[in-house]
Structure formats: C-alpha cells, structure tokens
Design a protein around this motif. Structure first.
Motif, PDB file in Angstrom:
ATOM      1  N   ILE A 194       0.817  -1.211   0.000  1.00 57.66           N
ATOM      2  CA  ILE A 194       0.000   0.000   0.000  1.00 57.66           C
ATOM      3  C   ILE A 194       0.856   1.268   0.000  1.00 57.66           C
ATOM      4  O   ILE A 194       0.484   2.272  -0.592  1.00 57.66           O
ATOM      5  CB  ILE A 194      -1.012  -0.012   1.163  1.00 57.66           C
ATOM      6  CG1 ILE A 194      -2.121   1.014   0.880  1.00 57.66           C
ATOM      7  CG2 ILE A 194      -0.334   0.213   2.500  1.00 57.66           C
ATOM      8  CD1 ILE A 194      -3.418   0.715   1.524  1.00 57.66           C
ATOM      9  N   ASP A 195       2.016   1.214   0.645  1.00 55.50           N
ATOM     10  CA  ASP A 195       2.902   2.384   0.650  1.00 55.50           C
ATOM     11  C   ASP A 195       3.392   2.696  -0.756  1.00 55.50           C
ATOM     12  O   ASP A 195       3.440   3.863  -1.164  1.00 55.50           O
ATOM     13  CB  ASP A 195       4.076   2.165   1.601  1.00 55.50           C
ATOM     14  CG  ASP A 195       3.623   2.053   3.054  1.00 55.50           C
ATOM     15  OD1 ASP A 195       2.854   2.925   3.499  1.00 55.50           O
ATOM     16  OD2 ASP A 195       4.020   1.092   3.728  1.00 55.50           O
ATOM     17  N   GLU A 245      -4.611  10.548   2.949  1.00 55.17           N
ATOM     18  CA  GLU A 245      -3.509   9.938   3.688  1.00 55.17           C
ATOM     19  C   GLU A 245      -3.815   8.458   3.909  1.00 55.17           C
ATOM     20  O   GLU A 245      -4.974   8.057   3.903  1.00 55.17           O
ATOM     21  CB  GLU A 245      -3.319  10.632   5.044  1.00 55.17           C
ATOM     22  CG  GLU A 245      -2.864  12.074   4.935  1.00 55.17           C
ATOM     23  CD  GLU A 245      -1.515  12.226   4.267  1.00 55.17           C
ATOM     24  OE1 GLU A 245      -0.602  11.429   4.568  1.00 55.17           O
ATOM     25  OE2 GLU A 245      -1.381  13.132   3.421  1.00 55.17           O
ATOM     26  N   ILE A 246      -2.780   7.658   4.116  1.00 52.00           N
ATOM     27  CA  ILE A 246      -2.984   6.252   4.458  1.00 52.00           C
ATOM     28  C   ILE A 246      -3.525   6.191   5.878  1.00 52.00           C
ATOM     29  O   ILE A 246      -3.005   6.828   6.785  1.00 52.00           O
ATOM     30  CB  ILE A 246      -1.672   5.446   4.345  1.00 52.00           C
ATOM     31  CG1 ILE A 246      -1.192   5.421   2.886  1.00 52.00           C
ATOM     32  CG2 ILE A 246      -1.857   4.028   4.870  1.00 52.00           C
ATOM     33  CD1 ILE A 246       0.161   4.758   2.690  1.00 52.00           C
ATOM     34  N   ASP A 247      -4.593   5.436   6.055  1.00 52.83           N
ATOM     35  CA  ASP A 247      -5.220   5.278   7.363  1.00 52.83           C
ATOM     36  C   ASP A 247      -5.231   3.796   7.703  1.00 52.83           C
ATOM     37  O   ASP A 247      -4.934   2.953   6.855  1.00 52.83           O
ATOM     38  CB  ASP A 247      -6.644   5.838   7.326  1.00 52.83           C
ATOM     39  CG  ASP A 247      -7.145   6.267   8.695  1.00 52.83           C
ATOM     40  OD1 ASP A 247      -6.497   5.935   9.707  1.00 52.83           O
ATOM     41  OD2 ASP A 247      -8.203   6.924   8.748  1.00 52.83           O
ATOM     42  N   GLU A 248      -5.574   3.462   8.935  1.00 51.57           N
ATOM     43  CA  GLU A 248      -5.576   2.070   9.365  1.00 51.57           C
ATOM     44  C   GLU A 248      -6.828   1.778  10.183  1.00 51.57           C
ATOM     45  O   GLU A 248      -7.294   2.617  10.950  1.00 51.57           O
ATOM     46  CB  GLU A 248      -4.333   1.779  10.200  1.00 51.57           C
ATOM     47  CG  GLU A 248      -4.158   0.321  10.517  1.00 51.57           C
ATOM     48  CD  GLU A 248      -2.819   0.020  11.173  1.00 51.57           C
ATOM     49  OE1 GLU A 248      -2.726  -1.035  11.805  1.00 51.57           O
ATOM     50  OE2 GLU A 248      -1.886   0.828  11.048  1.00 51.57           O
ATOM     51  N   MET A 307      -5.958  -3.285   8.784  1.00 45.40           N
ATOM     52  CA  MET A 307      -6.035  -2.997   7.353  1.00 45.40           C
ATOM     53  C   MET A 307      -5.640  -1.544   7.117  1.00 45.40           C
ATOM     54  O   MET A 307      -6.097  -0.642   7.819  1.00 45.40           O
ATOM     55  CB  MET A 307      -7.455  -3.220   6.842  1.00 45.40           C
ATOM     56  CG  MET A 307      -7.611  -2.900   5.370  1.00 45.40           C
ATOM     57  SD  MET A 307      -9.307  -3.102   4.781  1.00 45.40           S
ATOM     58  CE  MET A 307     -10.090  -1.680   5.528  1.00 45.40           C
ATOM     59  N   LYS A 308      -4.770  -1.331   6.142  1.00 45.60           N
ATOM     60  CA  LYS A 308      -4.419   0.030   5.743  1.00 45.60           C
ATOM     61  C   LYS A 308      -5.188   0.363   4.472  1.00 45.60           C
ATOM     62  O   LYS A 308      -5.453  -0.510   3.644  1.00 45.60           O
ATOM     63  CB  LYS A 308      -2.921   0.137   5.487  1.00 45.60           C
ATOM     64  CG  LYS A 308      -2.089   0.013   6.745  1.00 45.60           C
ATOM     65  CD  LYS A 308      -0.622   0.210   6.424  1.00 45.60           C
ATOM     66  CE  LYS A 308       0.225   0.095   7.672  1.00 45.60           C
ATOM     67  NZ  LYS A 308       1.653   0.288   7.367  1.00 45.60           N
ATOM     68  N   VAL A 354      -6.818  -0.810  -0.661  1.00 50.20           N
ATOM     69  CA  VAL A 354      -6.663  -1.499   0.614  1.00 50.20           C
ATOM     70  C   VAL A 354      -5.617  -2.592   0.500  1.00 50.20           C
ATOM     71  O   VAL A 354      -5.317  -3.067  -0.593  1.00 50.20           O
ATOM     72  CB  VAL A 354      -7.994  -2.120   1.110  1.00 50.20           C
ATOM     73  CG1 VAL A 354      -9.067  -1.064   1.277  1.00 50.20           C
ATOM     74  CG2 VAL A 354      -8.472  -3.214   0.185  1.00 50.20           C
ATOM     75  N   ASN A 355      -5.057  -2.958   1.650  1.00 54.71           N
ATOM     76  CA  ASN A 355      -4.219  -4.145   1.717  1.00 54.71           C
ATOM     77  C   ASN A 355      -5.002  -5.205   2.480  1.00 54.71           C
ATOM     78  O   ASN A 355      -5.944  -4.903   3.193  1.00 54.71           O
ATOM     79  CB  ASN A 355      -2.876  -3.847   2.387  1.00 54.71           C
ATOM     80  CG  ASN A 355      -3.025  -3.553   3.871  1.00 54.71           C
ATOM     81  OD1 ASN A 355      -4.082  -3.109   4.340  1.00 54.71           O
ATOM     82  ND2 ASN A 355      -1.987  -3.764   4.620  1.00 54.71           N
TER      83      ASN A 355
END
Length: 143
Positions: free
Chosen positions: A79-80, A95-98, A102-103, A118-119
């Motif tokens: 995901i990054d 922004e990447i959230d969690e 799951m990110k 999503v991952n």
C-alpha cells in the motif's frame, strides 16, 4: 453461479480517461464501443469499463452525514508503494489510514471519482485465502 464480471465508471472525457487508467492503473484495452471502452487488469479476472457521460456522476454513496464510501476498492500488496505511485504522478489521494490492521487510502480519477485502495490483513475473514476456504467448503457441500 454469479461472479463480478465488470465494473463501470462514468467519465466525461473518454479519451483522456482511457490514457489515465492505462497509465496509472495498468489496465489493458480489450475493445471499444460507441461511448465506452473495456479493459482488463493483468492480475484480476474483473474487467473495467469506462462509459462516456455528459456530466460527472456519483460513484460513491453516503453512509451517514458527510461520511461516504466508494462502491468498490482496489487490492494491493504494497500500500505504501501504491500511495507513492499516485503521489509521484500528481494524483489526488487521502492519507494512508488504518482500521483493524487494514491500511487504506482513497484516490481520485480526472472526473473526481473516488476509489479506495486497501491491503489484506492476514487471518481476517475477508482475506482472499480465507474466502477461498469458504468457497471450497461451499463447493464440497454442494457435491
């Protein structure tokens, strides 16, 4: 009995959007029709269709208040890297959230259509390996 065959996205500039989706999502053109184009993902059986519309159309729904959700998401291993890929290419992202391991993040196409990335979370009941076990169990009971 049923499988998701294609997902359709409304776009106001088919030519521009075809190029954008090919370059940024890596989809490959299958064929075109009057007012649309169909694509495949190199690593997924689900197809993507772009359909020319006169004005932007909503491709998300409201959950409650201002909170919205896209109709489907894209699954990635890294995901990054996916987030960096969009940022390097000047694509608007959140922004990447969690949540629960799951990110996720959202990105937007040229028409402002939002999509989630999503991952997968190991051991989640929604992880594709766990879903495959459920599918196999279902098939064995149908047998």
């Amino acid at each position: 009995m049923f499988k998701v065959g294609s997902v359709f996205v409304p776009v106001t500039d088919l030519k521009k959007s075809k190029k954008w989706y090919e370059e940024l999502l890596g989809v490959k053109l299958i064929d075109e029709w009057d007012g649309g184009a169909g694509f495949y993902f190199p690593d997924s059986p689900t197809q993507l269709g772009l359909v020319q519309v006169d004005k932007p159309q909503p491709s998300e729904f409201t959950i409650k208040g201002n909170k919205k959700n896209s109709y489907y998401n894209f699954l990635v291993k890294d995901i990054d890297e996916a987030h960096s890929h969009f940022n390097r290419n000047n694509v608007k992202t959140s922004e990447i959230d969690e949540f629960g391991g799951m990110k996720f993040f959202d990105f937007f196409d040229p028409d402002g259509n939002p999509f989630s990335v999503v991952n997968e979370v190991e051991d989640s009941p929604f992880h594709r390996d766990e879903v495959k076990k459920l599918q196999e169990k279902h098939l064995s009971t149908q047998g």
